[in-house]
Design a protein around this motif. Structure first.
Motif, short mmCIF file in Angstrom:
data_model
loop_
_atom_site.label_atom_id
_atom_site.label_comp_id
_atom_site.label_asym_id
_atom_site.label_seq_id
_atom_site.Cartn_x
_atom_site.Cartn_y
_atom_site.Cartn_z
N CYS A 4 4.72 -8.44 2.67
CA CYS A 4 3.29 -8.41 3.03
C CYS A 4 2.43 -8.54 1.78
O CYS A 4 2.73 -7.95 0.75
N CYS A 7 0.73 -4.65 1.31
CA CYS A 7 1.57 -3.45 1.09
C CYS A 7 2.95 -3.79 0.55
O CYS A 7 3.75 -2.87 0.31
N CYS A 47 1.60 -7.50 9.95
CA CYS A 47 2.37 -6.52 9.18
C CYS A 47 2.36 -5.19 9.91
O CYS A 47 1.29 -4.59 10.13
N THR A 49 3.25 -2.42 8.84
CA THR A 49 2.99 -1.26 7.97
C THR A 49 1.49 -1.07 7.74
O THR A 49 0.92 -0.04 8.06
N CYS A 50 0.80 -2.14 7.23
CA CYS A 50 -0.61 -1.97 6.89
C CYS A 50 -1.55 -2.69 7.86
O CYS A 50 -2.76 -2.51 7.77
ZN ZN Z 1 1.37 -4.85 4.96
#
Ligand code: ZN
Ligand code: DWN
Length: 405
Positions: A4, A7, A47, A49-50
């Motif tokens: 990403c 992140c 993404c 995660t973020c």
């Molecule tokens: Zn990310």
């Protein structure tokens, strides 16, 4: 597995593929029509995660922004918008004769020219040689380079640190965001402000504006990934407003601060969570609507042509080429595209090779229907072409669903 852009995690999931697509601003000369035309994957990832929506297939910036046909000042709504932005920023952040204002990706200097009456030193940074030359010719001092840490150090050393750094319609174009923010940090005074304006993911999803997906736009920002990114540089969002420009944008003011989150940021993060930006559902639905809109648009143009109607495109924006190539709309469905940008006139659109002609041709020719490829300026264009409509001419908007206006 790609990482990403914000992140650096390997938690990307693809939700849309628009297929191999030529570069949106690579308008062709007639003699280039027979040459093989490079195209690149246009796949969009989320993404987990973020939350950053992004492309992973990166076309080198040197290829995209060397000789650039786009000029900010051609579109009068952009001149108005940027004059207002300059005034807002100058007043909010006390820009005056002693200040330095640096604009990254300054194009023809339209935004910086709005600061003249406040008296600061201004400096543009523009990688496209042809455009930087125009800005300098117009008296807007512009460095013809890509922005990075070395140039930031040189600017800070030779012209002093900046009170304000502007980045409008460029943050989504940056692949190495860390390097970009490091460079900004070098060049900004301690209490200086970075003002970013970038198309907003929520507006793109709400109106299914999938044509804004093309290789120049590597990131499709929501506020959550931005907060994550800035916090890694000890920066925070001190102000945030939503703007109508470019189909819906956000303007964020960022400063080196460890202050607690401002209420406006907390509120928009809540709205994003409630809107469901953190789950794949909203992106899968978006991809489904993209396919539907593509089919509906082609069906509509085909039915008009079948009835002997003459159809053209109004505007030859970069985004229009995502739409035309995804829908395979060529000169058989749109006779030509009219555009006010001299560098695009007399050329052919990337991929589908629709000829681009001066907008004066439109008033003279009066086709039956005009597809609003520059839909983000619909108000201005409908006002400007009122006579055409009074005489029975009709505009078609592609978004949020293809419709005859
Ligand atoms: Zn990310
Ligand atoms: O992000 C980007 C934005 C800032 O500009 C870049 N990556 C590339 C470019 O995108 P675009 O080409 O989609 O931008 P615009 O501003 O939506 O382009 C509008 C086009 O329409 C221009 O070619 C000018 C043309 N136009 C016209 O012919 N007559 C526009 C107006 C308002 C008109 O009246």
């Amino acid at each position: 597995m790609a990482r990403c852009r914000v992140c650096q995690q390997e938690t990307l999931e693809k939700f849309l593929s628009l297929g191999p697509t030529p570069l949106a601003n690579r308008f062709l000369k007639r003699e280039q029509l027979e040459e093989s035309e490079p195209s690149f994957p246009l796949d969009v990832y989320f993404c987990h995660t973020c939350g950053l929506v992004q492309l992973v297939d990166v076309v080198p910036a040197e290829v995209l922004f060397h000789d650039y046909p786009y000029l900010t000042g051609v579109s009068s709504p952009m001149r108005t918008h940027f004059a207002a932005l300059a005034e807002d920023v100058a007043q909010e952040y006390h820009v005056g004769p002693g200040s330095l204002v640096v604009d990254i990706g300054s194009n023809d200097g339209t935004l910086l020219s709005g600061f003249r009456r406040f008296g600061p030193k201004t400096l543009g940074v523009e990688p496209a040689a042809n455009v930087a030359a125009m800005a300098n010719a117009a008296g807007i001092q512009t460095i013809n380079q890509f922005f990075g840490p070395a140039l930031a150090e040189e600017i800070a050393r030779t012209r002093g640190p900046a009170q304000v750094v502007l980045a409008t319609n460029v943050f989504a174009h940056v692949h190495d965001l860390d390097r970009f923010l490091q460079a900004v940090s070098v060049m900004l005074v301690a209490e200086g402000v970075l003002v970013i304006e970038v198309p907003y993911l929520v507006d793109m999803l709400n109106n299914t504006e999938f044509d804004t997906i093309y290789h120049e736009h590597l990131s499709y920002f929501a506020v959550r990934p931005m907060v994550a990114l800035f916090s890694r540089f000890g920066m925070g969002i001190i102000d945030l407003t939503r703007q109508r420009v470019h189909g819906g944008s956000i303007r964020v003011a960022v400063q080196k601060s460890r202050a607690p989150q401002t209420p406006v940021v907390a509120q928009i993060l809540n709205e994003e969570a409630e809107r469901g930006l953190d789950s794949m559902r909203i992106y899968r639905d978006f991809a489904e609507r993209v396919r539907m809109i593509g089919q509906e648009l082609v069906d509509l143009l085909r039915s008009l042509r079948a009835r002997g109607m003459r159809t053209v495109g109004y505007g030859a924006p970069a985004k229009g080429n995502t739409l035309l190539n995804f829908c395979k709309v060529g000169p058989d469905l749109l006779e030509y595209l009219v555009d006010a940008t001299p560098a695009k006139q007399g050329r052919f659109s990337p991929g589908m090779h629709v000829p681009v002609v001066p907008d004066t041709r439109f008033q003279a020719d009066r086709p039956d229907y005009a597809l609003l490829l520059a839909w983000n300026y619909a108000d201005e264009i409908l006002r400007k072409e009122a006579a055409y409509r009074e005489r029975g001419g009709k505009f078609i908007t592609p978004f949020p669903r293809p419709a005859i206006l």
